[in-house]
Design an enzyme around this catalytic site. Sequence first.
Site, PDB file in Angstrom:
ATOM      1  CB  CYS A   2     -80.595 -26.407 -28.919  1.00  0.00           C
ATOM      2  SG  CYS A   2     -79.299 -27.755 -27.987  1.00  0.00           S
ATOM      3  NE  ARG A  27     -79.723 -21.504 -32.300  1.00  0.00           N
ATOM      4  CZ  ARG A  27     -79.423 -20.822 -31.604  1.00  0.00           C
ATOM      5  NH1 ARG A  27     -78.975 -19.921 -32.420  1.00  0.00           N
ATOM      6  NH2 ARG A  27     -78.777 -20.302 -30.150  1.00  0.00           N
ATOM      7  CD1 TRP A  73     -74.062 -30.047 -33.054  1.00  0.00           C
ATOM      8  CD2 TRP A  73     -73.442 -30.010 -30.240  1.00  0.00           C
ATOM      9  NE1 TRP A  73     -72.758 -30.394 -32.715  1.00  0.00           N
ATOM     10  CE2 TRP A  73     -72.692 -29.383 -31.137  1.00  0.00           C
ATOM     11  CE3 TRP A  73     -73.752 -29.505 -29.275  1.00  0.00           C
ATOM     12  CZ2 TRP A  73     -70.980 -29.916 -30.620  1.00  0.00           C
ATOM     13  CZ3 TRP A  73     -72.398 -29.135 -28.114  1.00  0.00           C
ATOM     14  CH2 TRP A  73     -71.058 -29.500 -29.386  1.00  0.00           C
ATOM     15  CG  ASN A  99     -79.583 -23.420 -26.864  1.00  0.00           C
ATOM     16  OD1 ASN A  99     -78.664 -24.386 -27.443  1.00  0.00           O
ATOM     17  ND2 ASN A  99     -79.314 -22.074 -27.659  1.00  0.00           N
ATOM     18  N   GLY A 100     -78.399 -24.565 -23.624  1.00  0.00           N
ATOM     19  CA  GLY A 100     -78.118 -24.619 -22.403  1.00  0.00           C
ATOM     20  C   GLY A 100     -77.408 -25.952 -21.957  1.00  0.00           C
ATOM     21  CD  GLU A 485     -62.223 -19.949 -42.517  1.00  0.00           C
ATOM     22  OE1 GLU A 485     -61.554 -19.654 -41.924  1.00  0.00           O
ATOM     23  OE2 GLU A 485     -63.931 -20.166 -43.234  1.00  0.00           O
ATOM     24  CE  LYS A 489     -65.624 -22.545 -44.676  1.00  0.00           C
ATOM     25  NZ  LYS A 489     -64.851 -21.689 -42.884  1.00  0.00           N
ATOM     26  CD  GLU A 492     -66.568 -25.416 -41.428  1.00  0.00           C
ATOM     27  OE1 GLU A 492     -66.866 -25.669 -39.867  1.00  0.00           O
ATOM     28  OE2 GLU A 492     -66.274 -24.087 -41.691  1.00  0.00           O
ATOM     29  CG  HIS A 508     -39.335 -24.857 -39.954  1.00  0.00           C
ATOM     30  ND1 HIS A 508     -37.924 -24.318 -39.508  1.00  0.00           N
ATOM     31  CD2 HIS A 508     -39.630 -23.592 -40.347  1.00  0.00           C
ATOM     32  CE1 HIS A 508     -36.940 -23.776 -39.991  1.00  0.00           C
ATOM     33  NE2 HIS A 508     -38.379 -22.811 -40.506  1.00  0.00           N
ATOM     34  CE  LYS A 607     -73.467 -19.842 -39.483  1.00  0.00           C
ATOM     35  NZ  LYS A 607     -72.515 -20.020 -40.559  1.00  0.00           N
TER      36      LYS A 607
HETATM   37  C1  AGP Z   1     -66.201 -22.072 -39.378  1.00  0.00           C
HETATM   38  O1  AGP Z   1     -67.323 -21.765 -40.339  1.00  0.00           O
HETATM   39  C2  AGP Z   1     -66.955 -22.449 -37.735  1.00  0.00           C
HETATM   40  N1  AGP Z   1     -68.847 -22.799 -38.471  1.00  0.00           N
HETATM   41  C3  AGP Z   1     -66.929 -22.153 -36.992  1.00  0.00           C
HETATM   42  O2  AGP Z   1     -65.321 -22.169 -36.835  1.00  0.00           O
HETATM   43  C4  AGP Z   1     -67.435 -20.736 -36.478  1.00  0.00           C
HETATM   44  O3  AGP Z   1     -65.860 -19.981 -37.230  1.00  0.00           O
HETATM   45  C5  AGP Z   1     -67.193 -20.563 -35.018  1.00  0.00           C
HETATM   46  O4  AGP Z   1     -67.501 -21.546 -34.045  1.00  0.00           O
HETATM   47  C6  AGP Z   1     -67.110 -19.307 -34.495  1.00  0.00           C
HETATM   48  O5  AGP Z   1     -68.195 -18.874 -34.674  1.00  0.00           O
HETATM   49  P1  AGP Z   1     -69.283 -17.675 -34.502  1.00  0.00           P
HETATM   50  O6  AGP Z   1     -68.210 -16.575 -35.056  1.00  0.00           O
HETATM   51  O7  AGP Z   1     -70.429 -17.461 -34.904  1.00  0.00           O
HETATM   52  O8  AGP Z   1     -68.841 -16.086 -33.315  1.00  0.00           O
END
Ligand code: AGP
Length: 612
Positions: A2, A27, A73, A99-100, A485, A489, A492, A508, A607
């Site tokens: 958050c 966030r 969040w 936040n937490g 990766e 992308k 997400e 496989h 994020k």
């Molecule tokens: C990546 O596009 C995502 N936003 C997510 O997988 C991110 O890489 C992951 O949450 C790790 O975040 P960090 O690198 O800040 O630890």
Amino acid sequence: MCGIVGYIGNKEAFFVIIKGLKLLEYRGYDSAGVALQNGTLEVYKKKGKVAELEAFVMEQKHDGAIGIGHTRWATHGEPNDMNAHPHTSMHGLFTIVHNGIIENYAKLKTDLTEQGYVFSSQTDTEVLANLIEFIYRQDEAINAEMAVQLALSKVVGAYGIAVLCSAENDKMIVARKGSPLVVGLGNGEYFVASDASPIIEFTNQVVYLNDEDIAVIKRDSFTLKNVRNTPVSLKISHLNLEIGELEKGGFEHFMLKEIHEQPRTIEETFRGRLRSDESEIVLGGLINIFPKIVKAERIIIIGCGTSWHAALIGEYLLEEYAQIPVEVEYASEFRYRKPVIRPTDVVILISQSGETADTLAALHLAKEKGATVLGICNVVGSTLARETDAGVFTHAGVEIGVASTKAFTAQVTVLTMFALKLARERKTISAEDYSLLVRELSQIPEKGRLILQSNDKIKAIAEKYKDAVNALYLGRGYLFPVALEGALKLKEISYIHAEGYAAGEMKHGPIALVDDNLPVIVVAPQDDYYEKIVSNIQEVKARRGNVIAIVTEGDKVLKEMVTDFIEIPASHPAVAPLLTVIPLQLLAYHIALMKGCNVDQPRNLAKSVTVE
Ligand code: AGP
């Protein structure tokens, strides 16, 4: 997870807070709220984005020079008006943003209910607000900060909080454990935020709170101690953030800006470290600890999501060039599975934010077991940066888009330099190979700029596949993590189900998925695996699959064979991840945009995942 913003001073708190919340929306953006102290404590909060809150408040009384705000969040309780922060205690004495996660909130809630407390939300935060109030009302000798301190001593879990008390309305109390909080020191005014971005416009003097710190802030004073009531030394840091980094710079979205920044940010990552005369690579943060790293018997690289993909590339680089055994772990698995960790291990934790809860937990576990712990991180002052034995900052600049792009290529750049440096120290790489790879790495930014010129071609390909329901990404060697990766992308930000696979694994199982509805994206530059990946492409084509291939420019064979292709400049296989990922980032971006998705703030995501 958050975003928190607080202000106490002589400006209109509302405008400072709202602008700050917009910078922290990456966030979390399920709901937002603000509390303003203007003789009475006015609380406005609602489901939805900060802009909706802003419009709502602008129609109400919004003066006051003290305030706190929050963008959420959701963890406990669905995103709705009632569960939005700030939360006010039952008798109206305390208002809090948090936040937490408070892990023992249920027990605390039961105890407070037995004391006659009634709750209006499903959140753990409201429990904390009522706990603080309950303690405060027990004894007149207990002031607001003492009540907060005593309440936090009963809390199990993570918190970053800002608290206002209606009976002591000249102060703000802030505290952290596990969730970041930064205090900006102004002239007769103070700023509080989850990271520095809402603060930089007003001051570059900041104090990063450490775990169990608690601060009492008034217009003319800032008192820092910890929840055990012992004094804490004040360490003032100077921010070198530029406000311009926080703007979109003419791009439609932060993600697109950050994709296009990569040639420059990769240059920033190796500036002052990679010497054009191919002499020693300098990683300043590791100078004192490097002798220990050279003697390591094993390296464990840990991360989540995109950072875990970077870790996989690190494994391939370190094992090929430094010839040291490497293991790569998901932080969320490593922290619980009772792993073997030895004092001779070097554990590298990769995190863009430096605040990912699972990664920090893995850090603490490795430290407890006596391993040397290093961080590769993008946020100066983050918890990871402050709690590792040493580390390397990625220098990618602020990454706002939830989907990580420039942070990933910066992480891989650091890992490449680290592997080459370690290989040279361990004498496991020839001088020729070392010089070749240093040169290849230094050429990446220019080659990246060439790839970005394919944006329109990639956009046209995106148009063809934007309605896909599933997608398969394939790669081999250094490009297997790139396939993972690329799939992450796409899924997400466009919500299309996408899987990354080692191309050799396709037969496989995954090949059963192939038909004319399944786009198969193959990362296929000319390298040692080329013949094998060409066979994989033929296997897909034989089953009427559509292949979109990332190919080395001039590759006539594949350009004839595949449905669509994107050409990239030739490069050494060990640095190819830095180039091949760019088209995959752009492909995901354009498909998501064509589907009307929120590219910078995808649904359900945040994020920085600072809770488990
Ligand atoms: C990546 O596009 C995502 N936003 C997510 O997988 C991110 O890489 C992951 O949450 C790790 O975040 P960090 O690198 O800040 O630890």
